[in-house]
Design a protein around this motif. Sequence first.
Motif, PDB file in Angstrom:
ATOM      1  N   GLN A   1       3.998   7.374  -7.934  1.00 55.19           N
ATOM      2  CA  GLN A   1       3.852   8.557  -7.084  1.00 55.19           C
ATOM      3  C   GLN A   1       2.404   9.044  -7.095  1.00 55.19           C
ATOM      4  O   GLN A   1       1.869   9.458  -6.059  1.00 55.19           O
ATOM      5  N   SER A   2       1.772   8.961  -8.252  1.00 55.07           N
ATOM      6  CA  SER A   2       0.378   9.393  -8.368  1.00 55.07           C
ATOM      7  C   SER A   2      -0.551   8.443  -7.612  1.00 55.07           C
ATOM      8  O   SER A   2      -1.484   8.891  -6.926  1.00 55.07           O
ATOM      9  N   GLN A   3      -0.284   7.130  -7.713  1.00 52.20           N
ATOM     10  CA  GLN A   3      -1.140   6.145  -7.048  1.00 52.20           C
ATOM     11  C   GLN A   3      -1.009   6.184  -5.528  1.00 52.20           C
ATOM     12  O   GLN A   3      -2.001   6.113  -4.801  1.00 52.20           O
TER      13      GLN A   3
ATOM     14  N   LYS B   1      11.074   6.348 -15.663  1.00 52.31           N
ATOM     15  CA  LYS B   1      10.449   7.639 -15.364  1.00 52.31           C
ATOM     16  C   LYS B   1       8.928   7.536 -15.373  1.00 52.31           C
ATOM     17  O   LYS B   1       8.243   8.089 -14.499  1.00 52.31           O
ATOM     18  N   LYS B   2       8.399   6.800 -16.348  1.00 57.66           N
ATOM     19  CA  LYS B   2       6.951   6.645 -16.451  1.00 57.66           C
ATOM     20  C   LYS B   2       6.386   5.906 -15.247  1.00 57.66           C
ATOM     21  O   LYS B   2       5.370   6.330 -14.667  1.00 57.66           O
ATOM     22  N   GLU B   3       7.057   4.826 -14.852  1.00 56.02           N
ATOM     23  CA  GLU B   3       6.551   4.030 -13.733  1.00 56.02           C
ATOM     24  C   GLU B   3       6.678   4.785 -12.406  1.00 56.02           C
ATOM     25  O   GLU B   3       5.798   4.682 -11.543  1.00 56.02           O
ATOM     26  N   VAL B   4       7.756   5.540 -12.230  1.00 52.55           N
ATOM     27  CA  VAL B   4       7.909   6.328 -11.006  1.00 52.55           C
ATOM     28  C   VAL B   4       6.781   7.356 -10.898  1.00 52.55           C
ATOM     29  O   VAL B   4       6.164   7.530  -9.840  1.00 52.55           O
TER      30      VAL B   4
ATOM     31  N   ASP C   1       0.787  -1.247   0.000  1.00 50.06           N
ATOM     32  CA  ASP C   1       0.000   0.000   0.000  1.00 50.06           C
ATOM     33  C   ASP C   1       0.815   1.293   0.000  1.00 50.06           C
ATOM     34  O   ASP C   1       0.291   2.349  -0.343  1.00 50.06           O
ATOM     35  N   ASP C   2       2.077   1.232   0.392  1.00 49.32           N
ATOM     36  CA  ASP C   2       2.827   2.487   0.516  1.00 49.32           C
ATOM     37  C   ASP C   2       4.271   2.390   0.025  1.00 49.32           C
ATOM     38  O   ASP C   2       5.096   3.253   0.328  1.00 49.32           O
TER      39      ASP C   2
ATOM     40  N   LEU D   1       3.808   7.519   0.465  1.00 51.81           N
ATOM     41  CA  LEU D   1       4.898   6.759  -0.129  1.00 51.81           C
ATOM     42  C   LEU D   1       6.094   6.674   0.814  1.00 51.81           C
ATOM     43  O   LEU D   1       6.669   7.690   1.208  1.00 51.81           O
ATOM     44  N   LYS D   2       6.474   5.461   1.200  1.00 55.30           N
ATOM     45  CA  LYS D   2       7.598   5.238   2.122  1.00 55.30           C
ATOM     46  C   LYS D   2       8.946   5.207   1.417  1.00 55.30           C
ATOM     47  O   LYS D   2       9.965   5.612   1.978  1.00 55.30           O
TER      48      LYS D   2
END
Length: 455
Positions: free
Chosen positions: A227-229, A220-223, A201-202, A234-235
């Motif tokens: 980050q958006s999700q 870059k796309k996946e990051v 989850d984080d 985000l840990k």
Amino acid sequence: MMRKTSVILLSAATGAALTLFVTQPRAVLMGSSARAATSDTYRQLNLFGDVFERVRSDYVEKPDDSKLIESAISGMLSGLDPHSSYMDAKSFRDMQVQTRGEFGGLGIEVTMEDGLIKVVSPIDDTPASKAGIMANDIITMLDDEAVQGLTLNQAVEKMRGPVNTKIKLKIIRKGQDNPIDVTLVRDNIRVRSVRARVEADDIAYIRITTFNEQTTEGLKKEVANLQSQIGDKLKGYIIDLRNNPGGLLEEAVTVSDSFLERGEIVSTRGRNAEETQRRTAHPGDLTKGKPVIVLINGGSASASEIVAGALQDHKRATLVGTRSFGKGSVQTIIPLGSGNGALRLTTARYYTPSGKSIQAKGIVPDIEVLQDVPDELKARTDTKGEASLRGHLKTNDGDEKTGSQSYVPPDAKDDKALKMADDLLHGIKSTSSAPPAAPSDKAAVDKPANNKAAN
């Protein structure tokens, strides 16, 4: 001497390879002693000529002259080290397709099962997915030619082709009484070398399977997506490089740069001091200083080791897993003219920012985690490593290491290294060996460097 080079693609071969592409010939200035040595060498080539003529005239069957020459070249290069080799024209083209990361095709990942082609999964937004091709579909015919009897590579080659050309597939699907005929139009397919998911989850989990031309953009796309999700909770990030055999030097540099603000990433050093090249990071951390865990194992080689070594030396990431493969050399691709293939020649060693060569030693993780391997797989889950390859380049200090676990459990819940990474990012476990926080202005190994490496 001078040499102009630019980065080019290379397929993952024994331990993979980091590659440069020679675009202009080497200019060499020789003194009298060098000319004498060269003259002696060419006199010795007369021996090769004598043997070649004897084989041509006396062998029991008439040999193919071009095959004899290719075999002689292959023998000369393979005798140097495990990563130098000769590629004929077809092998050279295949290498370019594989590491370019894009080709004309259908967009399906396939495997061979009982002599037939089984669909592993269709790739999103490709002709295959748009036509409704499904995982576990069995392909029995390609343009009215039976698949039975073809190798997997032969079948894949038939499915690939120029963009906008058609191919007809006959498919058997579970639950359907009759075979399904599907006609697809080939399109430009990009191979995904980066896959990602939200973990616990984080946590942003990112798996890099190879370093091809698409890797940095994919990262870059996946990051951005993660980050958006995940948002503010985000840990940190887990970068999984396990069993990644390597690929393009330039992509290893730009992926490393994505997590660093400054400092040297890697240096490559050839036989002559003037050939030393250093690559440095530019300001801008893609992860905005969040903690990073990198997973490695005995199958992490070459470009993977450059990324792991750079982030470890700068204390930008904690490395978890088992010792990496230990391939610390760079190969240059030298085209031999139209239709003549290319040479793949080892031309340099590479060094991590702290000046270490990992050749035949590998990178030792900050935290070693061994997986629980099923009994039936125990004999096949260790990678022998670079040091076990016949003719490998020797390490500079003689301290060679062989063998490291490369097993990754298919079910994430059984993955002890992944569990360790989760615990570290959640603060359940801690280590002082490599704090994952972003480096300060006094980051380790912040060396001045020039940027004359190929780009």
